[in-house]
Design a protein around this motif. Sequence first.
Motif, PDB file in Angstrom:
ATOM      1  N   LYS A  62      -1.451  12.987 -44.071  1.00  0.00           N
ATOM      2  CA  LYS A  62      -2.650  13.819 -44.184  1.00  0.00           C
ATOM      3  C   LYS A  62      -3.640  13.317 -45.228  1.00  0.00           C
ATOM      4  O   LYS A  62      -4.844  13.456 -45.051  1.00  0.00           O
ATOM      5  CB  LYS A  62      -2.256  15.259 -44.526  1.00  0.00           C
ATOM      6  N   HIS A  63      -3.121  12.779 -46.334  1.00  0.00           N
ATOM      7  CA  HIS A  63      -4.003  12.466 -47.459  1.00  0.00           C
ATOM      8  C   HIS A  63      -4.271  10.983 -47.661  1.00  0.00           C
ATOM      9  O   HIS A  63      -5.135  10.637 -48.472  1.00  0.00           O
ATOM     10  CB  HIS A  63      -3.453  13.096 -48.741  1.00  0.00           C
ATOM     11  N   VAL A  64      -3.564  10.110 -46.945  1.00  0.00           N
ATOM     12  CA  VAL A  64      -3.802   8.668 -47.072  1.00  0.00           C
ATOM     13  C   VAL A  64      -4.167   8.074 -45.714  1.00  0.00           C
ATOM     14  O   VAL A  64      -5.245   7.514 -45.530  1.00  0.00           O
ATOM     15  CB  VAL A  64      -2.559   7.942 -47.657  1.00  0.00           C
ATOM     16  N   GLU A  65      -3.267   8.232 -44.739  1.00  0.00           N
ATOM     17  CA  GLU A  65      -3.467   7.604 -43.429  1.00  0.00           C
ATOM     18  C   GLU A  65      -4.650   8.205 -42.661  1.00  0.00           C
ATOM     19  O   GLU A  65      -5.472   7.471 -42.125  1.00  0.00           O
ATOM     20  CB  GLU A  65      -2.186   7.743 -42.591  1.00  0.00           C
ATOM     21  N   ARG A  66      -4.711   9.543 -42.609  1.00  0.00           N
ATOM     22  CA  ARG A  66      -5.784  10.195 -41.849  1.00  0.00           C
ATOM     23  C   ARG A  66      -7.162   9.821 -42.404  1.00  0.00           C
ATOM     24  O   ARG A  66      -8.030   9.388 -41.643  1.00  0.00           O
ATOM     25  CB  ARG A  66      -5.577  11.711 -41.845  1.00  0.00           C
ATOM     26  N   PRO A  67      -7.413   9.942 -43.724  1.00  0.00           N
ATOM     27  CA  PRO A  67      -8.735   9.541 -44.234  1.00  0.00           C
ATOM     28  C   PRO A  67      -9.038   8.056 -43.997  1.00  0.00           C
ATOM     29  O   PRO A  67     -10.182   7.695 -43.711  1.00  0.00           O
ATOM     30  CB  PRO A  67      -8.643   9.843 -45.738  1.00  0.00           C
TER      31      PRO A  67
END
Length: 159
Positions: free
Chosen positions: A23-28
Amino acid sequence: MSNKIPLTVRGAEKLREELQRLKHVERPAVIQAIAEARAQGDLSENAEYDAAKDKQGFIEGRIQEVEGKLSAAQIIDPKTLDAGGRVVFGATVDLSDESDGKEVTYQIVGDDEADLKEGKISISSPIARALIGKEAGDVAEVQAPGGVRAYEIVEVRYE
Protein backbone atom coordinates in the motif's frame (compact mmCIF):
# COMPACT_ATOMS: atom_id res chain seq x y z
CA MET A 1 -20.06 -20.54 8.56
CA SER A 2 -16.94 -18.40 8.37
CA ASN A 3 -13.92 -20.07 6.87
CA LYS A 4 -11.06 -19.23 9.23
CA ILE A 5 -7.46 -19.40 8.03
CA PRO A 6 -5.06 -20.50 10.78
CA LEU A 7 -1.98 -18.28 11.11
CA THR A 8 0.76 -18.08 13.69
CA VAL A 9 1.46 -14.69 15.26
CA ARG A 10 4.63 -14.39 13.11
CA GLY A 11 2.72 -15.34 9.94
CA ALA A 12 0.13 -12.62 10.61
CA GLU A 13 2.93 -10.08 11.20
CA LYS A 14 4.54 -11.00 7.87
CA LEU A 15 1.23 -10.56 6.03
CA ARG A 16 0.67 -7.16 7.71
CA GLU A 17 4.21 -6.09 6.71
CA GLU A 18 3.55 -7.18 3.11
CA LEU A 19 0.26 -5.25 3.09
CA GLN A 20 2.00 -2.09 4.39
CA ARG A 21 4.72 -2.43 1.71
CA LEU A 22 2.15 -2.97 -1.05
CA LYS A 23 0.00 0.00 0.00
CA HIS A 24 2.71 2.49 0.92
CA VAL A 25 5.64 1.59 -1.38
CA GLU A 26 4.54 -0.52 -4.36
CA ARG A 27 1.19 1.17 -5.06
CA PRO A 28 2.59 4.76 -5.10
CA ALA A 29 5.55 3.62 -7.22
CA VAL A 30 3.32 2.04 -9.87
CA ILE A 31 1.02 5.10 -9.90
CA GLN A 32 4.10 7.24 -10.54
CA ALA A 33 5.24 4.87 -13.33
CA ILE A 34 1.80 5.09 -14.97
CA ALA A 35 1.89 8.91 -14.78
CA GLU A 36 5.37 9.00 -16.35
CA ALA A 37 4.35 6.59 -19.11
CA ARG A 38 1.18 8.61 -19.77
CA ALA A 39 3.28 11.76 -20.16
CA GLN A 40 5.07 10.13 -23.10
CA GLY A 41 1.98 10.56 -25.23
CA ASP A 42 0.35 7.88 -27.43
CA LEU A 43 -0.83 5.11 -25.09
CA SER A 44 -1.74 2.65 -27.86
CA GLU A 45 1.90 1.66 -28.47
CA ASN A 46 3.37 2.47 -25.06
CA ALA A 47 4.94 -0.67 -23.56
CA GLU A 48 5.90 1.09 -20.32
CA TYR A 49 2.28 2.12 -19.79
CA ASP A 50 1.01 -1.41 -20.46
CA ALA A 51 3.61 -2.93 -18.10
CA ALA A 52 2.80 -0.42 -15.35
CA LYS A 53 -0.95 -1.06 -15.70
CA ASP A 54 -0.33 -4.83 -15.53
CA LYS A 55 1.79 -4.39 -12.40
CA GLN A 56 -0.90 -2.17 -10.88
CA GLY A 57 -3.48 -4.91 -11.48
CA PHE A 58 -1.22 -7.46 -9.79
CA ILE A 59 -0.56 -5.20 -6.79
CA GLU A 60 -4.25 -4.37 -6.30
CA GLY A 61 -5.14 -8.07 -6.55
CA ARG A 62 -2.49 -9.02 -4.00
CA ILE A 63 -3.68 -6.25 -1.62
CA GLN A 64 -7.21 -7.69 -1.77
CA GLU A 65 -5.88 -11.24 -1.27
CA VAL A 66 -3.78 -10.28 1.79
CA GLU A 67 -6.61 -8.20 3.30
CA GLY A 68 -8.95 -11.16 2.82
CA LYS A 69 -6.55 -13.55 4.51
CA LEU A 70 -6.01 -11.21 7.44
CA SER A 71 -9.75 -10.65 7.90
CA ALA A 72 -10.35 -14.43 7.90
CA ALA A 73 -7.30 -15.19 10.03
CA GLN A 74 -7.51 -17.15 13.22
CA ILE A 75 -4.25 -16.09 14.86
CA ILE A 76 -2.77 -18.77 17.07
CA ASP A 77 0.12 -18.10 19.44
CA PRO A 78 1.96 -21.40 19.99
CA LYS A 79 3.22 -20.14 23.39
CA THR A 80 -0.34 -20.06 24.73
CA LEU A 81 -1.28 -23.56 23.59
CA ASP A 82 -2.00 -26.24 26.12
CA ALA A 83 -2.35 -29.33 23.97
CA GLY A 84 -1.06 -31.77 26.56
CA GLY A 85 2.04 -32.64 24.55
CA ARG A 86 0.11 -33.44 21.39
CA VAL A 87 1.09 -32.12 17.96
CA VAL A 88 -1.26 -29.29 16.97
CA PHE A 89 -1.16 -26.26 14.67
CA GLY A 90 1.74 -24.01 15.67
CA ALA A 91 3.66 -26.75 17.49
CA THR A 92 7.36 -27.31 16.85
CA VAL A 93 8.17 -30.99 16.50
CA ASP A 94 11.55 -32.77 16.68
CA LEU A 95 11.48 -35.94 14.59
CA SER A 96 13.84 -38.84 14.05
CA ASP A 97 13.70 -40.62 10.68
CA GLU A 98 13.45 -44.31 11.58
CA SER A 99 15.25 -45.40 8.39
CA ASP A 100 18.49 -43.43 8.90
CA GLY A 101 18.22 -41.82 12.35
CA LYS A 102 18.46 -38.29 10.97
CA GLU A 103 16.77 -35.68 13.14
CA VAL A 104 14.68 -32.86 11.73
CA THR A 105 12.64 -30.11 13.35
CA TYR A 106 9.45 -28.67 11.86
CA GLN A 107 6.93 -26.09 12.96
CA ILE A 108 3.41 -26.66 11.69
CA VAL A 109 2.09 -23.41 10.20
CA GLY A 110 -0.52 -22.08 7.77
CA ASP A 111 -0.22 -22.55 4.02
CA ASP A 112 1.03 -18.98 3.48
CA GLU A 113 3.77 -19.31 6.09
CA ALA A 114 5.23 -22.63 4.95
CA ASP A 115 8.94 -22.43 4.15
CA LEU A 116 10.88 -25.68 4.25
CA LYS A 117 14.23 -23.84 4.42
CA GLU A 118 13.05 -22.32 7.71
CA GLY A 119 11.65 -25.64 8.95
CA LYS A 120 8.05 -24.47 8.61
CA ILE A 121 5.65 -26.96 7.04
CA SER A 122 2.06 -26.38 5.97
CA ILE A 123 -0.76 -27.77 8.09
CA SER A 124 -2.11 -29.30 4.87
CA SER A 125 1.14 -31.12 3.98
CA PRO A 126 1.19 -34.93 4.22
CA ILE A 127 3.78 -34.92 7.00
CA ALA A 128 1.85 -32.38 9.12
CA ARG A 129 -1.38 -34.32 8.65
CA ALA A 130 0.41 -37.50 9.81
CA LEU A 131 1.78 -35.72 12.91
CA ILE A 132 -1.39 -33.96 14.14
CA GLY A 133 -2.71 -35.48 17.36
CA LYS A 134 0.38 -37.56 18.08
CA GLU A 135 2.80 -37.01 20.98
CA ALA A 136 6.44 -37.71 21.89
CA GLY A 137 7.27 -41.39 21.49
CA ASP A 138 4.64 -41.96 18.79
CA VAL A 139 5.60 -42.93 15.26
CA ALA A 140 4.05 -41.11 12.31
CA GLU A 141 3.99 -42.80 8.92
CA VAL A 142 4.11 -40.44 5.96
CA GLN A 143 3.41 -41.33 2.35
CA ALA A 144 6.42 -39.83 0.57
CA PRO A 145 7.26 -39.93 -3.16
CA GLY A 146 9.77 -42.72 -2.47
CA GLY A 147 7.34 -44.77 -0.36
CA VAL A 148 6.23 -44.72 3.26
CA ARG A 149 8.61 -42.99 5.71
CA ALA A 150 8.35 -43.47 9.45
CA TYR A 151 9.27 -40.67 11.87
CA GLU A 152 9.47 -41.03 15.62
CA ILE A 153 8.33 -37.93 17.48
CA VAL A 154 11.18 -37.01 19.83
CA GLU A 155 9.75 -33.83 21.34
CA VAL A 156 6.78 -31.48 20.93
CA ARG A 157 7.24 -27.82 21.89
CA TYR A 158 4.97 -24.79 21.81
CA GLU A 159 7.24 -21.78 21.24
